[in-house]
Motif scaffolding. Structure first.
Motif, PDB file in Angstrom:
ATOM      1  N   ASP A  44      -5.579   7.108   2.200  1.00  0.00           N
ATOM      2  CA  ASP A  44      -6.862   7.192   2.898  1.00  0.00           C
ATOM      3  C   ASP A  44      -7.636   5.894   2.657  1.00  0.00           C
ATOM      4  OD1 ASP A  44      -7.965   7.377   0.364  1.00  0.00           O
ATOM      5  OD2 ASP A  44      -7.880   9.571   0.395  1.00  0.00           O
ATOM      6  N   LEU A  45      -8.770   5.794   3.293  1.00  0.00           N
ATOM      7  CA  LEU A  45      -9.500   4.520   3.250  1.00  0.00           C
ATOM      8  C   LEU A  45      -9.901   4.139   1.820  1.00  0.00           C
ATOM      9  CD1 LEU A  45     -10.545   2.223   4.919  1.00  0.00           C
ATOM     10  CD2 LEU A  45     -12.675   3.461   5.251  1.00  0.00           C
ATOM     11  N   GLU A  46     -10.360   5.131   1.057  1.00  0.00           N
ATOM     12  CA  GLU A  46     -10.775   4.862  -0.323  1.00  0.00           C
ATOM     13  C   GLU A  46      -9.619   4.299  -1.128  1.00  0.00           C
ATOM     14  OE1 GLU A  46     -13.613   4.639  -1.958  1.00  0.00           O
ATOM     15  OE2 GLU A  46     -14.204   4.789   0.155  1.00  0.00           O
ATOM     16  N   PHE A  47      -8.490   4.971  -0.975  1.00  0.00           N
ATOM     17  CA  PHE A  47      -7.297   4.550  -1.704  1.00  0.00           C
ATOM     18  C   PHE A  47      -6.911   3.129  -1.305  1.00  0.00           C
ATOM     19  CE2 PHE A  47      -2.704   4.077  -2.112  1.00  0.00           C
ATOM     20  CZ  PHE A  47      -2.525   4.420  -3.443  1.00  0.00           C
ATOM     21  N   ALA A  48      -6.931   2.853  -0.014  1.00  0.00           N
ATOM     22  CA  ALA A  48      -6.543   1.529   0.478  1.00  0.00           C
ATOM     23  C   ALA A  48      -7.471   0.459  -0.084  1.00  0.00           C
ATOM     24  CB  ALA A  48      -6.562   1.504   2.003  1.00  0.00           C
ATOM     25  N   LYS A  49      -8.756   0.750  -0.069  1.00  0.00           N
ATOM     26  CA  LYS A  49      -9.725  -0.234  -0.565  1.00  0.00           C
ATOM     27  C   LYS A  49      -9.478  -0.515  -2.035  1.00  0.00           C
ATOM     28  CE  LYS A  49     -13.578   0.103   2.558  1.00  0.00           C
ATOM     29  NZ  LYS A  49     -14.820   0.820   2.907  1.00  0.00           N
ATOM     30  N   LEU A  53       0.830  -1.199   0.000  1.00  0.00           N
ATOM     31  CA  LEU A  53       0.000   0.000   0.000  1.00  0.00           C
ATOM     32  C   LEU A  53       0.873   1.261   0.000  1.00  0.00           C
ATOM     33  CD1 LEU A  53      -2.977   0.642   0.162  1.00  0.00           C
ATOM     34  CD2 LEU A  53      -2.805   0.630   2.648  1.00  0.00           C
ATOM     35  N   ALA A  54       1.893   1.256   0.836  1.00  0.00           N
ATOM     36  CA  ALA A  54       2.765   2.424   0.959  1.00  0.00           C
ATOM     37  C   ALA A  54       3.500   2.697  -0.349  1.00  0.00           C
ATOM     38  CB  ALA A  54       3.759   2.208   2.095  1.00  0.00           C
TER      39      ALA A  54
END
Ligand code: ADP
Ligand code: MG
Length: 453
Positions: free
Chosen positions: A341-346, A329-330
């Motif tokens: 952010d959460l959207e990006f992570a999802k 993710l990073a």
């Protein structure tokens, strides 16, 4: 000319695992070049033989390039002073704990660099939760009083749950408190390879010296590798006895409980149980989230609580995978210049989400909770008001909300057609009690583990 060796070393560092590099190459000292001969100083004969067999070509290859001559050879010089304990870091020594290294005139010592420890795996970086509390406490105790009560220490548990981390932490703590303590950390697989090699090359005496005489703390990882290998087990048995009777600390890790290692000699199994046996379980959600946060902090990754929770929910039982997910993710965020952010992570981890058919449902939680408290599923959903039923019901509602994120009205209807405010107050009540009520926390953890949450 020292630069030549430095350059060769940095070359080699990139080509070997950290463990092998620290173990075998870092302790070598450069003694100069004369003609076509490179002089290298090394702590003992076993070392020289092992390095010659395994790394000589690599070393020569790298030096040949740099010196631009292809007739180079290495001359090894055994230099026992290389393995003297290093000077104490501070002129004012801290109150010394029981010394582990007896002065043996002329006795050779393994250098500190040869411990094989991973610098990242320390107690400071280890997150303690109910699933690993015992193993952590036992490791701390073994580290603060090595060779004593918790000897041997046997750590067991599934893959990626922190066994290797804890063993390394023990090693670091002992070296920190007792500079000069000779620590050997290695996998049972490497022990096996070195043993076979020593047999084939008539170096058995040096092998015994390395593991029995020159070792104050033996940290042996993944002992299950010895299953069915009778001869290596025999060698390990004698190593174990020698160290044990000299009050040297032994820590062993394994993927299962001692008795369950298939093809392991009875006498070894019984020795594994002489000291302390501690298990590590899969961590519950809270611990997983705390670990992700810790890793993010260590790696300098900015991570919101929301995303940490999301990651913790995504990976259930293997911390190594959890870390892999965080790093992926990073890297993605960095490449795209995006915040995590959460959207990006999802979006970024979409392929990794658990498939719906394997995801836990409200029904799963209700069943697990009824089983746990030995009540009927129908009672859990009923309107009965005995505490034997209301307590489990509250717990089940809480778990559904926390772990599945089910809405209050939905939960109301799944729990016998209740009003959503009733569910809400039950969830709130459990949330408020968790920190004050260890029994309840334990119950929750146990149910979560059952569910693989
Ligand atoms: P095992 O040896 O049990 O397979 P490891 O010790 O290699 O597992 O752990 C896998 C990864 O998870 C490592 O990077 C380790 O640092 C991390 N890890 C496991 N448990 C914890 C914990 N409680 N706190 C912090 N990191 C952990
Ligand atoms: Mg491991």
């Amino acid at each position: 000319m020292t630069e030549l060796w430095e350059a060769a070393l940095s070359d080699l560092r990139g080509r070997l695992s950290d463990e092998n590099f620290d173990n075998w190459l870092a302790p070598i000292r450069f003694g100069g070049v004369e003609g076509n001969t490179v002089r290298l100083r090394i702590p003992n004969r076993f070392f020289a033989d092992w390095v010659s067999t395994h790394y000589l070509e690599l070393i020569l290859g790298s030096m040949r390039e740099k010196l631009d001559r292809d007739d180079l050879r290495v001359h090894w010089e055994v230099d026992e002073s290389l393995s003297e304990p290093p000077p104490r870091p501070t002129p004012e020594p801290a109150p010394a704990p029981r010394p582990m290294v007896q002065a043996e005139p002329g006795g050779s010592r393994m250098p500190r660099a040869a411990t094989g420890l991973n610098p990242k795996y320390r107690f400071e970086n280890f997150v303690v939760g109910p699933s690993n509390q015992l193993a952590h406490a036992a490791s701390m105790a073994a580290a603060s009083s090595p060779g004593n009560r918790y000897n041997p220490l046997f750590l067991y548990g599934g893959v990626g749950l922190g066994k290797t981390h804890l063993m390394n932490a023990v090693g670091h703590r002992i070296v920190q408190d007792r500079p000069g303590a000779r620590i050997l950390f290695l996998s049972a697989e490497r022990f096996t390879n070195e043993y076979i090699w020593a047999l084939q090359n008539h170096k058995i005496n040096q092998f015994h010296e390395r593991y029995r005489d020159e070792c104050d703390v033996l940290l042996m990882d993944d002992i299950q590798f010895l299953a069915g290998k009778e001869q290596t087990q025999e060698a390990f048995f004698h190593t174990f006895n020698a160290l044990y009777h000299a009050d040297r600390q032994i820590v062993v890790s394994c993927d299962v409980y001692p008795k369950q290692i298939p093809g392991m000699e009875e006498r070894l199994i019984s020795r594994f149980q002489w000291g302390m046996v501690a298990d590590i379980q899969a961590p519950a959600l809270d611990t997983r989230v705390a670990i992700v946060k810790k890793k993010a902090e260590l790696e300098g990754i900015a991570l919101s609580d929301e995303v940490a929770l999301f990651l913790g929910q995504l990976v259930k039982s293997n911390i190594r995978e959890l870390e892999g997910m965080l790093l992926r993710l990073a890297v993605k965020a960095e490449l795209l210049g995006h915040d995590i952010d959460l959207e990006f992570a999802k979006e970024a981890l979409r392929g990794m989400m658990p498939r719906p058919e394997t995801a836990t449902t409200v029904e799963d939680i209700q069943r697990a909770v009824s089983d746990y408290y030995s009540i009927r599923l129908a009672d859990l959903k009923s309107h009965r008001r005995q505490r034997s039923v209301t307590h489990p019901r509250m717990i089940a509602m809480y778990l559904c909300k926390q772990r599945l994120g089910t809405s209050y009205p939905e939960l109301g209807s799944r729990f016998g057609g209740r009003d959503h405010t009733t569910v809400m107050s039950a969830v709130r009540k459990v949330s408020g009690l968790i920190d004050k009520n260890p029994t309840m926390r334990m119950e929750l953890e146990a149910i979560e583990r059952k569910l693989g949450l």
